[in-house]
Design an enzyme around this catalytic site. Structure first.
Site, PDB file in Angstrom:
ATOM      1  N   ARG A   1       0.571  -0.921   0.361  1.00 45.69           N
ATOM      2  CA  ARG A   1       0.156   0.191  -0.037  1.00 45.69           C
ATOM      3  C   ARG A   1       0.763   0.994   0.147  1.00 45.69           C
ATOM      4  O   ARG A   1       1.966   1.421   0.781  1.00 45.69           O
ATOM      5  CB  ARG A   1      -1.026  -0.344   1.203  1.00 45.69           C
ATOM      6  CG  ARG A   1      -1.926  -0.992   1.341  1.00 45.69           C
ATOM      7  CD  ARG A   1      -2.584  -1.041   2.868  1.00 45.69           C
ATOM      8  NE  ARG A   1      -3.580  -1.751   2.770  1.00 45.69           N
ATOM      9  CZ  ARG A   1      -3.627  -2.873   3.293  1.00 45.69           C
ATOM     10  NH1 ARG A   1      -2.472  -3.463   4.176  1.00 45.69           N
ATOM     11  NH2 ARG A   1      -4.861  -4.405   3.150  1.00 45.69           N
TER      12      ARG A   1
ATOM     13  N   LYS B   1      -3.036  -2.504   7.790  1.00 47.07           N
ATOM     14  CA  LYS B   1      -4.043  -1.273   8.847  1.00 47.07           C
ATOM     15  C   LYS B   1      -3.865  -2.210   9.861  1.00 47.07           C
ATOM     16  O   LYS B   1      -3.319  -3.369   9.864  1.00 47.07           O
ATOM     17  CB  LYS B   1      -5.021  -1.820   7.830  1.00 47.07           C
ATOM     18  CG  LYS B   1      -5.187  -0.733   6.323  1.00 47.07           C
ATOM     19  CD  LYS B   1      -6.408  -1.717   5.877  1.00 47.07           C
ATOM     20  CE  LYS B   1      -6.902  -0.287   4.280  1.00 47.07           C
ATOM     21  NZ  LYS B   1      -8.035  -0.839   3.344  1.00 47.07           N
TER      22      LYS B   1
ATOM     23  N   HIS C   1      -4.942  -8.941   3.307  1.00 52.49           N
ATOM     24  CA  HIS C   1      -6.491  -8.750   3.309  1.00 52.49           C
ATOM     25  C   HIS C   1      -6.877  -9.084   4.935  1.00 52.49           C
ATOM     26  O   HIS C   1      -6.040 -10.790   5.037  1.00 52.49           O
ATOM     27  CB  HIS C   1      -7.256  -9.015   2.014  1.00 52.49           C
ATOM     28  CG  HIS C   1      -6.801  -8.129   0.714  1.00 52.49           C
ATOM     29  ND1 HIS C   1      -7.260  -8.514  -0.073  1.00 52.49           N
ATOM     30  CD2 HIS C   1      -6.700  -6.656   1.130  1.00 52.49           C
ATOM     31  CE1 HIS C   1      -6.891  -7.956  -0.734  1.00 52.49           C
ATOM     32  NE2 HIS C   1      -6.966  -6.581  -0.598  1.00 52.49           N
TER      33      HIS C   1
ATOM     34  N   ARG D   1      -0.137  -2.012  -7.104  1.00 57.59           N
ATOM     35  CA  ARG D   1      -0.556  -2.816  -6.447  1.00 57.59           C
ATOM     36  C   ARG D   1      -1.319  -3.929  -6.595  1.00 57.59           C
ATOM     37  O   ARG D   1      -2.194  -5.183  -6.249  1.00 57.59           O
ATOM     38  CB  ARG D   1      -1.459  -2.099  -4.694  1.00 57.59           C
ATOM     39  CG  ARG D   1      -1.840  -3.503  -4.002  1.00 57.59           C
ATOM     40  CD  ARG D   1      -1.911  -2.890  -2.157  1.00 57.59           C
ATOM     41  NE  ARG D   1      -2.722  -2.865  -2.089  1.00 57.59           N
ATOM     42  CZ  ARG D   1      -2.839  -3.890  -0.524  1.00 57.59           C
ATOM     43  NH1 ARG D   1      -2.001  -4.210  -0.777  1.00 57.59           N
ATOM     44  NH2 ARG D   1      -3.682  -4.448  -0.267  1.00 57.59           N
TER      45      ARG D   1
ATOM     46  N   HIS E   1      -2.339   2.309  -6.269  1.00 57.50           N
ATOM     47  CA  HIS E   1      -3.097   1.839  -5.784  1.00 57.50           C
ATOM     48  C   HIS E   1      -3.001   0.770  -7.138  1.00 57.50           C
ATOM     49  O   HIS E   1      -3.183  -0.475  -7.176  1.00 57.50           O
ATOM     50  CB  HIS E   1      -4.244   2.056  -5.418  1.00 57.50           C
ATOM     51  CG  HIS E   1      -4.802   1.074  -4.180  1.00 57.50           C
ATOM     52  ND1 HIS E   1      -3.919   0.694  -2.966  1.00 57.50           N
ATOM     53  CD2 HIS E   1      -5.490   0.569  -4.750  1.00 57.50           C
ATOM     54  CE1 HIS E   1      -5.074   0.171  -2.628  1.00 57.50           C
ATOM     55  NE2 HIS E   1      -5.871  -0.506  -3.011  1.00 57.50           N
TER      56      HIS E   1
ATOM     57  N   TYR F   1      -9.816 -10.210  -7.516  1.00 54.92           N
ATOM     58  CA  TYR F   1      -8.949 -10.167  -8.754  1.00 54.92           C
ATOM     59  C   TYR F   1      -8.889 -11.564  -9.577  1.00 54.92           C
ATOM     60  O   TYR F   1      -9.069 -11.957 -10.468  1.00 54.92           O
ATOM     61  CB  TYR F   1      -7.777 -10.299  -7.876  1.00 54.92           C
ATOM     62  CG  TYR F   1      -7.114  -8.861  -7.563  1.00 54.92           C
ATOM     63  CD1 TYR F   1      -6.632  -8.086  -7.768  1.00 54.92           C
ATOM     64  CD2 TYR F   1      -7.320  -8.926  -5.954  1.00 54.92           C
ATOM     65  CE1 TYR F   1      -6.486  -6.413  -7.741  1.00 54.92           C
ATOM     66  CE2 TYR F   1      -6.982  -7.374  -5.399  1.00 54.92           C
ATOM     67  CZ  TYR F   1      -6.489  -6.455  -6.268  1.00 54.92           C
ATOM     68  OH  TYR F   1      -6.506  -5.746  -5.836  1.00 54.92           O
TER      69      TYR F   1
END
Length: 308
Positions: free
Chosen positions: A157, A182, A277, A254, A251, A286
């Site tokens: 990220r 995150k 994730h 990514r 992004h 994806y």
């Protein structure tokens, strides 16, 4: 522009006490990232404006549905409204659990209008190669090349890249990088051979640019840490100079990383781990990108798929 969105009108509504208190709670207790806090601030300031400054504790589910209808009527998309509702629900939960000032959450059960689910845009492998194979010029371009190779190589990220320091988090010998993602979650991901070479070239020059006490891996011309905005700007400029013909943002690299790894491996769980994730549902988008790629191959190759 509506009256409440007019800057002059907004200025008449002073920031409420609860806004600073709640953002402080998110920062200290929930360890929310700076970008997350800024998004929350915008959505909560919107609630304050829509409510004409009324205390959140006085709002009802009818008020929240009315605010949603108004946002939709002003052209705000379903995803933006969903994000605002999520921020509002969190605020009301805080009033209920932390302050004991509410009994019910008025935003619970209120849904945003449906909107098309846009797929993340990814570069093709050829576009990624054209972007990253270009030769770097001066020292700052060497730095840029290293940043963009690392973004694409490891699927980082933007905030993770900007926060990297020189030190053990980046182990070029083992070709690994450890980042804080995150919710303060740490993960270690591989670094590709070409990214390692680009990083070694930048590290050989970094000492000439960075201030003596600056820990940041990527620094500006003045020797201080690169901001997220500066990285975005440099990538857009880099892509434009190399004639890609599309706007490239961090992004997108990514997304390209995830799409290309999935196309080659078919291992969705591995891509989930690499991206950091929490839920496989975030990674499943994806598979749609991968299907789009397969559909194009089919249309081009299958004799019964070709249009006459």
């Amino acid at each position: 522009m509506t009256g409440r969105d007019d800057p002059a009108v907004v200025a008449e509504l002073p920031p409420p006490e609860w806004l600073a208190a709640y953002l402080g709670y998110l920062a200290t207790q929930r360890r929310a990232a700076a970008l997350t806090l800024e998004n929350y601030r915008r959505d909560l300031e919107r609630l304050h404006r829509l409510a004409d400054g009324r205390a959140p504790q006085t709002l009802s589910a009818h008020d929240i549905r009315r605010f949603v209808a108004r946002m939709h009527g002003e052209g705000l998309g379903g995803r933006s409204i969903a994000r605002a509702l999520s921020a509002w629900r969190g605020l009301f939960r805080w009033f209920i659990r932390q302050r004991g000032e509410m009994a019910l959450n008025p935003a619970e059960g209120v849904r945003p209008p449906k909107s098309p689910q846009p797929l993340p845009k990814a570069l093709s492998p050829d576009q990624a190669q054209a972007l990253l194979d270009a030769e770097a010029g001066d020292g700052l371009e060497v730095r840029d090349h290293a940043m963009f190779e690392l973004l694409y190589s490891s699927g980082l990220r933007l905030a993770e890249l900007a926060a990297l320091d020189v030190g053990p988090a980046l182990d070029l010998g083992e070709r690994m990088v450890t980042v804080r993602g995150k919710r303060n979650k740490m993960r270690t991901v591989p670094v590709g051979t070409q990214a390692v070479a680009a990083l070694q070239a930048w590290l050989a020059l970094r000492g000439e640019v960075a201030l003596a006490d600056e820990a940041a891996l990527f620094v500006t011309r003045s020797g201080t840490r690169m901001s997220s905005g500066a990285i975005r700007s440099r990538l857009a400029r880099w892509a434009q100079q190399r004639g890609l013909g599309v706007h490239v943002h961090p992004h997108m690299l990514r997304h390209s990383f995830a799409s290309h790894v999935l196309q080659s491996s078919g291992d969705l769980r591995a891509v989930q781990e690499l991206l950091g994730h929490a839920s496989i549902r975030s990674t499943q988008v994806y598979t749609h990108l991968d299907f789009q790629h397969l559909a194009k191959v089919y249309d081009a190759a299958h004799p019964r798929a070709r249009r006459r």
